[in-house]
Design a protein around this motif. Sequence first.
Motif, PDB file in Angstrom:
ATOM      1  N   ARG A  78       8.846   3.226  -4.332  1.00  0.00           N
ATOM      2  CA  ARG A  78       9.771   3.147  -2.898  1.00  0.00           C
ATOM      3  C   ARG A  78       9.121   3.220  -1.666  1.00  0.00           C
ATOM      4  N   GLU A  79       8.032   4.270  -1.818  1.00  0.00           N
ATOM      5  CA  GLU A  79       6.967   4.432  -0.790  1.00  0.00           C
ATOM      6  C   GLU A  79       6.572   3.046  -0.274  1.00  0.00           C
ATOM      7  N   LEU A  80       6.382   2.292  -1.171  1.00  0.00           N
ATOM      8  CA  LEU A  80       5.586   0.883  -0.859  1.00  0.00           C
ATOM      9  C   LEU A  80       6.722  -0.102  -0.485  1.00  0.00           C
ATOM     10  N   GLU A  81       7.946   0.089  -0.690  1.00  0.00           N
ATOM     11  CA  GLU A  81       8.925  -0.828  -0.181  1.00  0.00           C
ATOM     12  C   GLU A  81       9.224  -0.215   1.340  1.00  0.00           C
ATOM     13  N   GLU A  82       8.883   0.985   1.811  1.00  0.00           N
ATOM     14  CA  GLU A  82       8.951   1.278   3.164  1.00  0.00           C
ATOM     15  C   GLU A  82       7.822   0.590   3.718  1.00  0.00           C
ATOM     16  N   ARG A 105       0.560  -6.736  -4.099  1.00  0.00           N
ATOM     17  CA  ARG A 105       1.373  -8.046  -3.557  1.00  0.00           C
ATOM     18  C   ARG A 105       1.490  -7.998  -2.265  1.00  0.00           C
ATOM     19  N   ALA A 106       2.095  -6.618  -1.837  1.00  0.00           N
ATOM     20  CA  ALA A 106       2.229  -6.275  -0.239  1.00  0.00           C
ATOM     21  C   ALA A 106       1.124  -6.943   0.715  1.00  0.00           C
ATOM     22  N   ALA A 117      -9.993   2.390  -0.650  1.00  0.00           N
ATOM     23  CA  ALA A 117      -8.890   2.319  -0.174  1.00  0.00           C
ATOM     24  C   ALA A 117      -8.889   3.174   1.140  1.00  0.00           C
ATOM     25  N   GLN A 118      -8.847   2.940   2.293  1.00  0.00           N
ATOM     26  CA  GLN A 118      -8.688   3.520   3.607  1.00  0.00           C
ATOM     27  C   GLN A 118      -7.231   3.859   4.251  1.00  0.00           C
ATOM     28  N   THR A 119      -6.431   2.895   4.153  1.00  0.00           N
ATOM     29  CA  THR A 119      -5.242   3.037   4.940  1.00  0.00           C
ATOM     30  C   THR A 119      -4.103   3.795   3.907  1.00  0.00           C
ATOM     31  N   ARG A 120      -2.921   4.247   4.329  1.00  0.00           N
ATOM     32  CA  ARG A 120      -2.065   4.842   3.524  1.00  0.00           C
ATOM     33  C   ARG A 120      -1.488   3.793   2.444  1.00  0.00           C
ATOM     34  N   GLU A 121      -1.401   2.586   2.905  1.00  0.00           N
ATOM     35  CA  GLU A 121      -0.916   1.300   2.244  1.00  0.00           C
ATOM     36  C   GLU A 121      -1.853   1.195   0.944  1.00  0.00           C
TER      37      GLU A 121
END
Length: 420
Positions: A164-168, A256-257, A102-106
């Motif tokens: 919560r962070e993933l929802e953002e 899923r995001a 994983a590279q990105t914050r997401e």
Amino acid sequence: MDAASAWRDAQSRLDEAVNLTGALDFDVAGAQIVSIAKPRPATLFGTGTVEKIGEWIRDEEADLVMVNGQLTPIQQRNLERSWKAKVIDRTGLILEIFANRAQTREGSLQVQLALLSYQRSRLVRTWTHLERQRGGRGFLAGPGERQIEIDRRLIGDKLAKLRRELEEVKRTRDLHRKARRRVPYPIVALVGYTNAGKSTLFNRLTRSDVFVEDMLFATLDPTMRGLELPSGRKVILSDTVGFVSDLPHDLVAAFRATLEEVLEADLIVHVRDASSPETDAQKQDVLEVLKELGLQQVIDGAELVEALNKADLLNEEDGLAVRELSNRTENTMVVSALTGDNCQNLLQLIEDRLTAEMPVFQVLVPYANGKALAGLYQQGEVLNRVEGNDGISIQIRLDETRVGKFDDWCQKNGLELYSV
């Protein structure tokens, strides 16, 4: 299934497990197929098999053992005690690969979420101190909490924070999607089994330099680029994470995001490794994940195109068979992302599928209205032009989102619009 085909299936699954392990840069000392007549709740394998594998592990001086299946926390703990080595199952291995890639914050948030969900049920596996109690304060506190309960609660708190962070992140993605819809460009998503060549095809079609390597899960984070189709129409091409058999449900849920890019796509291109003997089984694995995402109607409809990749690796006989199969199916194209063979035809197929449902209109432009005639070519795709006595008859195809604006434009320029 006969014994020979069952063995072939087991061998291919073992080969994939070795490749998965190699994706973490481990030196694989050995691999073997173990038959299980009846899974044992305590150790999965029978006593004799556990002892035999233990001797093999000691002879090879192995530090890590990967079991290509799902282990319960109890089975994992008991096998580690017996073999004196760290034991992980297929889910744990895939999660480790994702954590490293994983590279990105997401992507990092998604992996953390999946890892914590996985570890939450396995606290009993590693720590013997977790059964101890911590005393409460005051005379209302009672006997106190066990350490395992505290750790589970802490993990639960961390999971809630990550969600919560993933929802953002999801909200940010939704804003990006809305911005793209205003353009609007159709979205084409590449999906497929890991190592099927999606990123190589993505680079070939978009002339990009997305990271490509002959390894499983080389690409985790979604990448999007503009792509020009043969008619000059612009679309957005999305490269997504590769799928694999028995993909952990926690991982599908966590990603899923990212996979929602597939949900938003106007067309899905399923990239398959035509050179793999397991290509049909891999196809089913991919379709299962798409079903889990709620895309059954896409699978059944015309919004799914198959790109049978790696044609350059097929021998003459297999290549002929694959091309005959492709010729019988209008939504299938045999390509080689490495050499570029048939990639232009794939782009044409993508365009045909995207435009198949687009509305077509007829407009009669008087000869004196040259300005409107020139402007028509900016409104959509001109399919036909016929010069008659009263003017020039133009047949034009539009994106559905532009029909209202095009109607207004025609009225403003004194043109009559007819649906074909």
